[in-house]
Design a protein around this motif. Sequence first.
Motif, PDB file in Angstrom:
ATOM      1  N   TRP A 189     -27.234  66.105  14.632  1.00 32.18           N
ATOM      2  CA  TRP A 189     -26.265  66.560  13.630  1.00 32.18           C
ATOM      3  C   TRP A 189     -24.834  66.465  14.139  1.00 32.18           C
ATOM      4  CZ3 TRP A 189     -26.827  67.244   8.586  1.00 32.18           C
ATOM      5  CH2 TRP A 189     -28.126  67.324   8.083  1.00 32.18           C
TER       6      TRP A 189
ATOM      7  N   GLN B 279     -23.811  64.088  16.129  1.00 27.83           N
ATOM      8  CA  GLN B 279     -23.515  62.663  15.991  1.00 27.83           C
ATOM      9  C   GLN B 279     -23.187  62.322  14.543  1.00 27.83           C
ATOM     10  OE1 GLN B 279     -26.889  60.593  17.622  1.00 27.83           O
ATOM     11  NE2 GLN B 279     -26.222  60.852  19.748  1.00 27.83           N
ATOM     12  N   ARG B 280     -23.945  62.907  13.622  1.00 23.81           N
ATOM     13  CA  ARG B 280     -23.666  62.689  12.197  1.00 23.81           C
ATOM     14  C   ARG B 280     -22.281  63.217  11.841  1.00 23.81           C
ATOM     15  NH1 ARG B 280     -28.137  64.326   7.799  1.00 23.81           N
ATOM     16  NH2 ARG B 280     -29.067  62.454   8.688  1.00 23.81           N
ATOM     17  N   GLU B 281     -21.906  64.335  12.424  1.00 20.83           N
ATOM     18  CA  GLU B 281     -20.586  64.922  12.200  1.00 20.83           C
ATOM     19  C   GLU B 281     -19.482  63.958  12.652  1.00 20.83           C
ATOM     20  OE1 GLU B 281     -19.684  69.232  13.285  1.00 20.83           O
ATOM     21  OE2 GLU B 281     -18.688  68.178  14.917  1.00 20.83           O
TER      22      GLU B 281
END
Length: 407
Positions: free
Chosen positions: A26, A28-30
């Motif tokens: 998450w 990394q997604r951010e």
Amino acid sequence: MSMCLSEILSDIGLNEEMVLKRRRAWLQRESLATLAHRLKGIQQTIYMFGSLTEGTTTFGMRSDNDMLIYYDIHNVVSGIEDCKPEKINLLVFSEVSTPPGYCLLSQVQRDTPFHRLKQTLLPHGLFQIFFNYLNAIDDNEYKLHGPALRVKGRFDPNDQDYVYAYHCQAWPSSARTWLTEEGIGGWPTKEMKSFAETNGCFLVGVGSKGSDMEQYEYRISTSLAERCLMFSLNITQIRCYVLMKMIIKTFIHPCGDSIITSYMCKTVLFHCIQHTYSTLWQESELLYCLTLCLSALQYCVLIGNCPHFIIRENNSMEGRFTKEFRTVFIEQMRHIILDNGLSLRHAEYDELGIRLQCKMKHVSRNMDSIYHLPRLGLIVLASYCVTLARVFKIFIRSSYPLQCMKM
């Protein structure tokens, strides 16, 4: 019972390895979400908060994800000297009547010298305009959920909450007392508090209910500091938090209501950790820790006060429930606490109840030996009462009206 619960929660994904993997994914997604917008020329920063990013959920709980967005073009300052000519400068301040945990904003007019600043309060109704715009151009199902825009099933089966906020680099003065407090077990550490102070806070467009200035008030959010605190918890503390949420959703709000929120459970957990020794939070003491947290939550509802962990004058339970709900909640929690964890046999999330019943059948032959130790039981009970009294002190100190502190 504690070891049974720990093993079951580990089996359904609440173990150190999976928690770290979820957090990395998450985060990394951010970063990718922020990068994608900046490549398009949109100068905004995105943060993802909530249980999915923290790793404090299970697949069966279907937790939603909170995405906080702020535009870099805004510069929120606490003093005129910090204004930047190339940005939209917003002055943050509070008045005597401003409730704790909230503040006001005014835009610094570009055509007016800083020393002759005209303060014009900035309402947060602009977020409603953006909500209407999204509904007009997007096929997704949007709903207003507090200060957030909720999109159903954005990350199937999880909902997505979008929160637009302003970032304030200055740490709020109403939270400065927290920076100097010391917990019994040395938590939070000086490094965590330094991180919190350095990264500042967010200002979210929602006012205090019933306030005369509700449409102009902004709630002070310390989400970055709280995420830092969550990342520092050990696996027993995380499991305790997840069990609290499961109990609330199963027995208190089975229809999906949110009078007692996950944030309240998190706040109570923080208080309990700060006022207990770190050696308490072990897998073999999970049920003890859970009972401690549930008792603290029950006491908060009883006195109608759950002080914000960082801004103590801010009561997160103010105006949340009626006397009837308080009576029912306290009685339900009393039964759950006295059941010594057996109530969890009825939890349906991730088949926790079924797993627990199967596990207990295998260890039932050892239960008799446990109940033949009354002396040890009295020692544990005495220790529990002392610990609980220590935790209650913070709620008692915060249960009377305090002067509002300026930002």
